[in-house]
Design a protein around this motif. Structure first.
Motif, PDB file in Angstrom:
ATOM      1  N   UNK A  67      25.995  41.926  46.870  1.00 17.77           N
ATOM      2  CA  UNK A  67      25.566  40.768  46.089  1.00 17.77           C
ATOM      3  C   UNK A  67      26.613  39.673  46.100  1.00 17.77           C
ATOM      4  N   UNK A  68      27.062  39.284  44.933  1.00 20.29           N
ATOM      5  CA  UNK A  68      28.086  38.255  44.796  1.00 20.29           C
ATOM      6  C   UNK A  68      29.462  38.849  44.518  1.00 20.29           C
ATOM      7  N   UNK A  69      29.649  40.121  44.775  1.00 23.01           N
ATOM      8  CA  UNK A  69      30.920  40.804  44.518  1.00 23.01           C
ATOM      9  C   UNK A  69      31.676  40.971  45.832  1.00 23.01           C
ATOM     10  N   UNK A  70      32.976  40.704  45.776  1.00 22.15           N
ATOM     11  CA  UNK A  70      33.848  40.811  46.941  1.00 22.15           C
ATOM     12  C   UNK A  70      35.020  41.714  46.625  1.00 22.15           C
ATOM     13  N   UNK A  71      35.592  42.308  47.656  1.00 15.46           N
ATOM     14  CA  UNK A  71      36.872  42.973  47.540  1.00 15.46           C
ATOM     15  C   UNK A  71      37.906  42.002  48.075  1.00 15.46           C
ATOM     16  N   UNK A  79      47.583  45.606  46.698  1.00  9.62           N
ATOM     17  CA  UNK A  79      46.512  45.904  45.751  1.00  9.62           C
ATOM     18  C   UNK A  79      45.210  45.252  46.202  1.00  9.62           C
ATOM     19  N   UNK A  80      44.102  45.797  45.729  1.00 16.16           N
ATOM     20  CA  UNK A  80      42.801  45.187  45.967  1.00 16.16           C
ATOM     21  C   UNK A  80      42.145  44.926  44.617  1.00 16.16           C
ATOM     22  N   UNK A  81      41.315  43.888  44.586  1.00 17.33           N
ATOM     23  CA  UNK A  81      40.639  43.505  43.357  1.00 17.33           C
ATOM     24  C   UNK A  81      39.151  43.333  43.639  1.00 17.33           C
ATOM     25  N   UNK A  82      38.346  43.530  42.618  1.00 21.67           N
ATOM     26  CA  UNK A  82      36.933  43.197  42.693  1.00 21.67           C
ATOM     27  C   UNK A  82      36.796  41.776  42.178  1.00 21.67           C
ATOM     28  N   UNK A  83      36.142  40.933  42.951  1.00 26.55           N
ATOM     29  CA  UNK A  83      36.055  39.520  42.605  1.00 26.55           C
ATOM     30  C   UNK A  83      34.612  39.044  42.642  1.00 26.55           C
ATOM     31  N   UNK A  84      34.254  38.290  41.638  1.00 25.96           N
ATOM     32  CA  UNK A  84      32.972  37.617  41.509  1.00 25.96           C
ATOM     33  C   UNK A  84      33.307  36.143  41.282  1.00 25.96           C
ATOM     34  N   UNK A  89      39.266  41.123  38.813  1.00 26.72           N
ATOM     35  CA  UNK A  89      40.063  42.179  38.202  1.00 26.72           C
ATOM     36  C   UNK A  89      41.558  42.016  38.449  1.00 26.72           C
ATOM     37  N   UNK A  90      41.969  40.878  39.008  1.00 29.73           N
ATOM     38  CA  UNK A  90      43.403  40.625  39.189  1.00 29.73           C
ATOM     39  C   UNK A  90      44.026  40.343  37.819  1.00 29.73           C
ATOM     40  N   UNK A  99      41.200  32.310  38.807  1.00 35.97           N
ATOM     41  CA  UNK A  99      42.163  32.612  39.868  1.00 35.97           C
ATOM     42  C   UNK A  99      41.630  32.132  41.212  1.00 35.97           C
ATOM     43  N   UNK A 100      42.518  32.110  42.194  1.00 34.01           N
ATOM     44  CA  UNK A 100      42.107  31.647  43.521  1.00 34.01           C
ATOM     45  C   UNK A 100      41.160  32.634  44.196  1.00 34.01           C
ATOM     46  N   UNK A 101      41.145  33.884  43.755  1.00 33.81           N
ATOM     47  CA  UNK A 101      40.187  34.850  44.302  1.00 33.81           C
ATOM     48  C   UNK A 101      38.761  34.398  43.974  1.00 33.81           C
TER      49      UNK A 101
END
Length: 111
Positions: A67-71, A79-84, A89-90, A99-101
């Motif tokens: 969907x609209x979720x990215x790693x 580290x990795x974050x879940x980003x929408x 999650x950073x 954030x820039x994510x």
């Protein structure tokens, strides 16, 4: 004879990438052009965040998950974050700071 050809898929559309330049970028030429031309309201972001978001996309360090979720991968790669586009999650995202994510996710979705 087995083929040793390495291939990856475009991080935007999922098509197979064949050229070395596209494989290195993570995007095909058409998707790369769409991403570069994507228009998003940047007024909420500082110049260094805009540059970091573009670097994140160019380094293929933001990967569509569902969907609209990215790693997304942290700057140092540890580290990795879940980003929408509206949440991340950073550490900054957990404090409800844009954030820039999130900006990178917005840019990819606008493309």
């Amino acid at each position: 004879m087995a083929s040793t050809e390495t291939h990856t898929n475009c991080l935007r559309c999922g098509r197979k990438l064949t050229s070395p330049r596209s494989i290195a970028a993570g995007y095909g030429p058409t998707c790369g052009r769409h991403i570069r031309r994507a228009t998003v309201d940047l007024s909420e972001y500082k110049p260094h965040q805009i540059a970091s978001a573009r670097d994140l996309i160019e380094d293929a360090a933001i990967i569509p998950l569902r969907g609209h979720v990215f790693t997304t991968i942290s700057t140092d790669g540890t580290e990795t974050y879940l980003t929408h586009p509206t949440n991340c999650t950073c550490p900054a995202g957990r404090q409800a700071v844009r954030c820039y994510h999130q900006l990178a996710a917005r840019l990819l979705l606008a493309a």
